[in-house]
Design an enzyme around this catalytic site. Structure first.
Site, PDB file in Angstrom:
ATOM      1  N   GLY A 155       0.972  -1.177   0.018  1.00 52.52           N
ATOM      2  CA  GLY A 155      -0.016   0.099  -0.045  1.00 52.52           C
ATOM      3  C   GLY A 155       0.880   1.025  -0.041  1.00 52.52           C
ATOM      4  O   GLY A 155       2.111   1.203  -0.195  1.00 52.52           O
ATOM      5  N   THR A 197       3.214   3.309  -4.151  1.00 50.86           N
ATOM      6  CA  THR A 197       4.025   2.229  -3.360  1.00 50.86           C
ATOM      7  C   THR A 197       5.538   2.413  -3.944  1.00 50.86           C
ATOM      8  O   THR A 197       5.898   2.501  -5.126  1.00 50.86           O
ATOM      9  CB  THR A 197       3.517   1.011  -3.881  1.00 50.86           C
ATOM     10  OG1 THR A 197       4.012  -0.060  -3.055  1.00 50.86           O
ATOM     11  CG2 THR A 197       3.533   0.580  -5.263  1.00 50.86           C
ATOM     12  N   GLU A 201      -3.427   0.944   9.895  1.00 51.29           N
ATOM     13  CA  GLU A 201      -1.904   1.170   9.784  1.00 51.29           C
ATOM     14  C   GLU A 201      -1.241   1.052  11.200  1.00 51.29           C
ATOM     15  O   GLU A 201      -0.948   2.115  11.415  1.00 51.29           O
ATOM     16  CB  GLU A 201      -1.618   2.369   8.919  1.00 51.29           C
ATOM     17  CG  GLU A 201      -2.278   2.218   7.671  1.00 51.29           C
ATOM     18  CD  GLU A 201      -1.267   1.429   6.711  1.00 51.29           C
ATOM     19  OE1 GLU A 201      -0.048   1.019   7.158  1.00 51.29           O
ATOM     20  OE2 GLU A 201      -1.467   1.154   5.648  1.00 51.29           O
ATOM     21  N   HIS A 240       2.242   2.745  12.082  1.00 53.68           N
ATOM     22  CA  HIS A 240       2.454   4.125  11.836  1.00 53.68           C
ATOM     23  C   HIS A 240       1.800   4.945  13.142  1.00 53.68           C
ATOM     24  O   HIS A 240       1.272   6.058  12.678  1.00 53.68           O
ATOM     25  CB  HIS A 240       2.133   4.755  10.377  1.00 53.68           C
ATOM     26  CG  HIS A 240       3.301   4.078   9.509  1.00 53.68           C
ATOM     27  ND1 HIS A 240       4.335   4.618   9.377  1.00 53.68           N
ATOM     28  CD2 HIS A 240       2.836   3.068   8.662  1.00 53.68           C
ATOM     29  CE1 HIS A 240       5.121   3.599   8.483  1.00 53.68           C
ATOM     30  NE2 HIS A 240       3.946   2.847   7.944  1.00 53.68           N
ATOM     31  N   CYS A 288       8.060   6.429   6.766  1.00 54.05           N
ATOM     32  CA  CYS A 288       7.269   7.265   6.196  1.00 54.05           C
ATOM     33  C   CYS A 288       7.540   8.805   6.047  1.00 54.05           C
ATOM     34  O   CYS A 288       6.642   9.462   5.533  1.00 54.05           O
ATOM     35  CB  CYS A 288       5.856   7.074   6.833  1.00 54.05           C
ATOM     36  SG  CYS A 288       5.647   7.737   8.478  1.00 54.05           S
ATOM     37  N   ASP A 300      -1.007  -5.796   1.929  1.00 51.54           N
ATOM     38  CA  ASP A 300      -0.166  -7.069   2.192  1.00 51.54           C
ATOM     39  C   ASP A 300      -0.524  -7.424   3.507  1.00 51.54           C
ATOM     40  O   ASP A 300      -0.640  -8.771   4.169  1.00 51.54           O
ATOM     41  CB  ASP A 300       0.961  -7.480   1.752  1.00 51.54           C
ATOM     42  CG  ASP A 300       1.885  -6.021   1.673  1.00 51.54           C
ATOM     43  OD1 ASP A 300       1.437  -5.132   2.459  1.00 51.54           O
ATOM     44  OD2 ASP A 300       2.895  -6.067   0.954  1.00 51.54           O
ATOM     45  N   GLU A 318       7.060   1.916  13.940  1.00 52.72           N
ATOM     46  CA  GLU A 318       7.827   1.105  13.018  1.00 52.72           C
ATOM     47  C   GLU A 318       9.181   1.868  13.352  1.00 52.72           C
ATOM     48  O   GLU A 318      10.456   0.929  13.024  1.00 52.72           O
ATOM     49  CB  GLU A 318       7.562   1.461  11.874  1.00 52.72           C
ATOM     50  CG  GLU A 318       8.306   1.090  10.627  1.00 52.72           C
ATOM     51  CD  GLU A 318       7.652   1.200   9.228  1.00 52.72           C
ATOM     52  OE1 GLU A 318       6.440   0.827   8.957  1.00 52.72           O
ATOM     53  OE2 GLU A 318       8.419   1.940   8.354  1.00 52.72           O
TER      54      GLU A 318
HETATM   55 ZN   LIG Z   1       5.549   5.812  10.059  1.00 50.18          ZN
END
Ligand SMILES: [Zn+2]
Length: 260
Positions: A13, A25, A102, A105, A117, A53, A124
């Site tokens: 994603g 992506t 998510e 994040h 990100c 995924d 993460e």
């Molecule tokens: Zn992040």
């Protein structure tokens, strides 16, 4: 050969599962705002269902793997990033825009390390494989002794090996990752109240190096101890094929709903 009724896809994603569009992506730059679902549907003449995924791996663990029979499940894959998949009250949580779940994040510390990100201090950025390796490199640069100091390129697997050989810095890197993972999961429990937590991804294979500090931190940070009663914490059962099996489950569930 049987008839093909539908196509299911597990894709990196961010994406929009409702329109079948890959938003962007990093590893496939040509696919910015790419209508993958509609294109395949047009080509093959069957409905196409897709989702990211990690959501698909979570869905697969629920339908076919470690989470069978549970209605409230949180799946986390810890590898080069941290991905999440949530089953809430017997449904895959996708959200209004299809961008729910998510979990990697979630902000743990706004002053924390840079995340993949671009934001700071996400789960993460503390507990993924690269985050563990980066922490060790930073500490070596700051003068901490370690058997890893001769390495130029470090992976979390090498840090785990050194930790098993009693390298103090390597052990502390996993303690730190487990500590922040515990804070993140305490937050997930407060939102989703799952009966089972399922861990996939390579970093989860480091066992007690990560999970002892994780459990200690979770107990310390959880909002109420009742969340931990009968909470199952387990490893993923489906391995590398989880995403594929999730795509299969997504298509099957969507087809069965459309026939109702
Ligand atoms: Zn992040």
């Amino acid at each position: 050969m049987g008839e093909v009724d539908a196509i299911g896809i597990a894709s990196p994603g961010p994406l929009d599962p409702y329109t079948g569009t890959i938003l962007d992506t990093p590893n496939i730059p040509e696919w910015e705002n790419f209508p993958l679902g509609p294109k395949l549907s047009e080509r093959f003449g069957v409905p196409v269902y897709l989702d990211n995924d990690a959501n698909m791996a979570g869905l697969a663990e629920w339908q076919y793997g470690a989470g069978k029979g549970h209605n409230d499940l949180v799946y986390l894959t810890i590898s080069t990033g941290i991905g999440g998949g949530v089953i809430s009250s017997g449904h895959l949580l996708q959200g209004f825009r299809g961008m729910g779940g998510e979990l990697g994040h979630m902000t743990i510390d706004p002053n924390g390390p840079l995340c993949g990100c671009g934001q700071h201090g996400h789960a993460e950025s503390f507990s993924s494989g690269p985050a563990i390796a980066r922490y060790v490199c930073e500490q070596i640069e700051a003068g901490q002794p370690s058997t890893l100091s001769a390495q130029t390129q470090l992976s979390a697997a090498q840090v785990a090996d050194a930790a098993f050989q009693d390298d103090a810095l390597a052990i502390s890197a996993f303690e730190r990752a487990g500590y922040y993972l515990g804070i993140a999961v305490a937050n997930y429990l407060a939102i989703f109240d799952p009966s089972i937590l399922i861990f996939g991804g390579g970093v989860s294979q480091s066992g007690e190096l990560l999970f002892r500090p994780f459990r200690e931190s979770l107990q310390k940070h959880v909002f109420h101890h009742h969340y931990l009663d009968d909470l199952i914490v387990t490893k993923a059962a489906l391995g590398d094929d989880a995403g594929l099996l999730g795509a299969l489950a997504l298509a099957r569930l969507a087809l069965s709903e459309s026939k109702v």
